[in-house]
Motif scaffolding. Structure first.
Motif, PDB file in Angstrom:
ATOM      1  N   HIS A  67      -8.103  -0.339   6.200  1.00  0.00           N
ATOM      2  CA  HIS A  67      -7.960  -0.365   4.486  1.00  0.00           C
ATOM      3  C   HIS A  67      -6.456  -0.333   4.199  1.00  0.00           C
ATOM      4  O   HIS A  67      -6.052  -0.969   3.499  1.00  0.00           O
ATOM      5  CB  HIS A  67      -8.440   1.132   4.061  1.00  0.00           C
ATOM      6  N   THR A  78      -7.943   3.776  -3.604  1.00  0.00           N
ATOM      7  CA  THR A  78      -8.985   3.912  -2.505  1.00  0.00           C
ATOM      8  C   THR A  78      -8.943   5.503  -1.850  1.00  0.00           C
ATOM      9  O   THR A  78      -7.877   5.724  -1.414  1.00  0.00           O
ATOM     10  CB  THR A  78      -8.708   2.963  -1.278  1.00  0.00           C
ATOM     11  N   CYS A 116       4.744   0.523  -7.319  1.00  0.00           N
ATOM     12  CA  CYS A 116       3.613   0.736  -6.397  1.00  0.00           C
ATOM     13  C   CYS A 116       2.378   1.196  -7.201  1.00  0.00           C
ATOM     14  O   CYS A 116       2.389   2.278  -7.852  1.00  0.00           O
ATOM     15  CB  CYS A 116       4.017   1.884  -5.046  1.00  0.00           C
ATOM     16  N   ASP A 117       1.262   0.532  -7.132  1.00  0.00           N
ATOM     17  CA  ASP A 117       0.195   0.741  -7.795  1.00  0.00           C
ATOM     18  C   ASP A 117      -1.161   0.552  -6.908  1.00  0.00           C
ATOM     19  O   ASP A 117      -2.344   0.669  -7.344  1.00  0.00           O
ATOM     20  CB  ASP A 117       0.009  -0.271  -9.050  1.00  0.00           C
ATOM     21  N   ASP A 118      -1.170   0.390  -5.583  1.00  0.00           N
ATOM     22  CA  ASP A 118      -2.160   0.200  -4.740  1.00  0.00           C
ATOM     23  C   ASP A 118      -2.148   1.317  -3.804  1.00  0.00           C
ATOM     24  O   ASP A 118      -1.369   1.356  -2.802  1.00  0.00           O
ATOM     25  CB  ASP A 118      -1.933  -0.971  -3.882  1.00  0.00           C
ATOM     26  N   TRP A 142      -3.786   1.134 -11.910  1.00  0.00           N
ATOM     27  CA  TRP A 142      -3.771   1.278 -10.240  1.00  0.00           C
ATOM     28  C   TRP A 142      -5.220   1.092  -9.785  1.00  0.00           C
ATOM     29  O   TRP A 142      -6.231   1.168 -10.200  1.00  0.00           O
ATOM     30  CB  TRP A 142      -3.671   3.278 -10.342  1.00  0.00           C
ATOM     31  N   LYS A 143      -4.877   0.569  -8.288  1.00  0.00           N
ATOM     32  CA  LYS A 143      -6.308   0.698  -7.438  1.00  0.00           C
ATOM     33  C   LYS A 143      -6.004   1.891  -6.582  1.00  0.00           C
ATOM     34  O   LYS A 143      -4.992   1.948  -5.807  1.00  0.00           O
ATOM     35  CB  LYS A 143      -6.125  -0.588  -6.751  1.00  0.00           C
ATOM     36  N   ASP A 189      -5.477  -4.310   5.491  1.00  0.00           N
ATOM     37  CA  ASP A 189      -6.407  -5.113   4.827  1.00  0.00           C
ATOM     38  C   ASP A 189      -6.313  -6.591   5.116  1.00  0.00           C
ATOM     39  O   ASP A 189      -6.046  -7.352   4.224  1.00  0.00           O
ATOM     40  CB  ASP A 189      -6.069  -4.773   3.355  1.00  0.00           C
ATOM     41  N   LYS A 223       0.724  -1.229  -0.072  1.00  0.00           N
ATOM     42  CA  LYS A 223       0.091  -0.004  -0.096  1.00  0.00           C
ATOM     43  C   LYS A 223       0.708   1.099   0.079  1.00  0.00           C
ATOM     44  O   LYS A 223       1.913   1.164   0.887  1.00  0.00           O
ATOM     45  CB  LYS A 223      -0.925   0.011   1.206  1.00  0.00           C
TER      46      LYS A 223
END
Length: 260
Positions: free
Chosen positions: A116, A96, A46-48, A93-94, A119, A2
């Motif tokens: 979050h 939030t 890093c894509d979350d 990407w995700k 997780d 994350k």
């Protein structure tokens, strides 16, 4: 892993821009600085992302909801009520997006996002601010952090001096002028903070700044160390900073642009 971005502050020192938008949405080269930060992180794997918002959070939400449409070429056929997409722009990407409150301080924003961020995992995560650009090597930071065994590792940087520096001889003749001196030599928190899940145990209840009670508690427990970054780092605190970053981008000399 994350990648958490603190994106909820008022940005009062950049009020010329932030009266209309949240600071992370202030643009450098027609893209929000938030986008630049995320592109830098994504280029390193890093894509979350988790965005901790507050002030004008709806603008950040809308930006990502409409991202695909606004960054693609389309044809709208009003007769048939259809949309054809031609050139597509996608990011793997995700994202939030959490509204953590208008007046919430940085430490408490992070604590509100604990569910979050963790997780269900026990992996480290990275936290940074939504108003600064850097060439920090995230993989090297994480490796350094994990080797240290500490709960938190801060990326330490040495900012340049704000004003030009002069040197004189005994007759008051200027013998040297440095437009961007190295500053006073002190190391400061440059963001890009690697954290273990147990870091949350150091954030008290209430409304606290990340850089005060939690970091003080970490120091007292010998759980905080520093990864020294000697490369480019530049916050966007003022219009002067924004103009500087814009100039680098427009000249094609933006050090942080590591993606194609």
């Amino acid at each position: 892993m994350k990648f958490v971005i603190l994106a909820g502050g008022l940005g009062t020192r950049l009020s010329e821009e932030t009266v209309l938008r949240p600071k992370p949405m202030v643009e450098i080269g027609n893209h929000p600085i938030l986008w630049h930060i995320m592109k830098c992180a994504a280029a390193q794997g890093c894509d979350d992302f988790i965005l901790l918002c507050g002030y004008k959070a709806e603008q950040i939400k809308r930006y990502f909801v409409d991202y695909y449409l606004n960054n693609s070429d389309i044809t709208v056929d009003l007769k048939d009520n259809t949309v054809s997409v031609h050139t597509q722009c996608r990011e793997p990407w995700k994202v939030t997006i959490l509204d953590t409150g208008l007046e919430t301080l940085t430490g408490t924003r992070l604590l509100k996002a604990k569910e979050h961020i963790l997780d269900g995992s026990n992996e480290p995560f990275i936290v940074t601010y939504g108003d600064g650009l850097s060439t920090v090597n995230l993989k090297a930071l994480l490796a350094f952090h994990q080797h240290s065994g500490k709960a938190v590792t801060i990326t330490a940087v040495q900012p340049t001096g704000r004003f030009g520096a002069l040197q004189f001889d005994s007759a008051d003749n200027i013998t040297s002028f440095y437009e961007k001196p190295a500053g006073d030599g002190n190391w400061v928190n440059g963001g890009f903070i690697a954290c273990e899940p147990r870091f949350f145990d150091f954030i008290p209840e209430g409304n606290v700044m990340l850089e005060r009670e939690p970091f003080t508690a970490l120091v007292n427990a010998n759980e905080l160390n520093a990864y020294r970054h000697h490369g480019f780092w530049q916050p966007m605190d003022t219009m002067r900073d924004k103009t500087f970053l814009e100039g680098l981008w427009q000249s094609g000399q933006a050090p942080w642009k590591t993606w194609d």
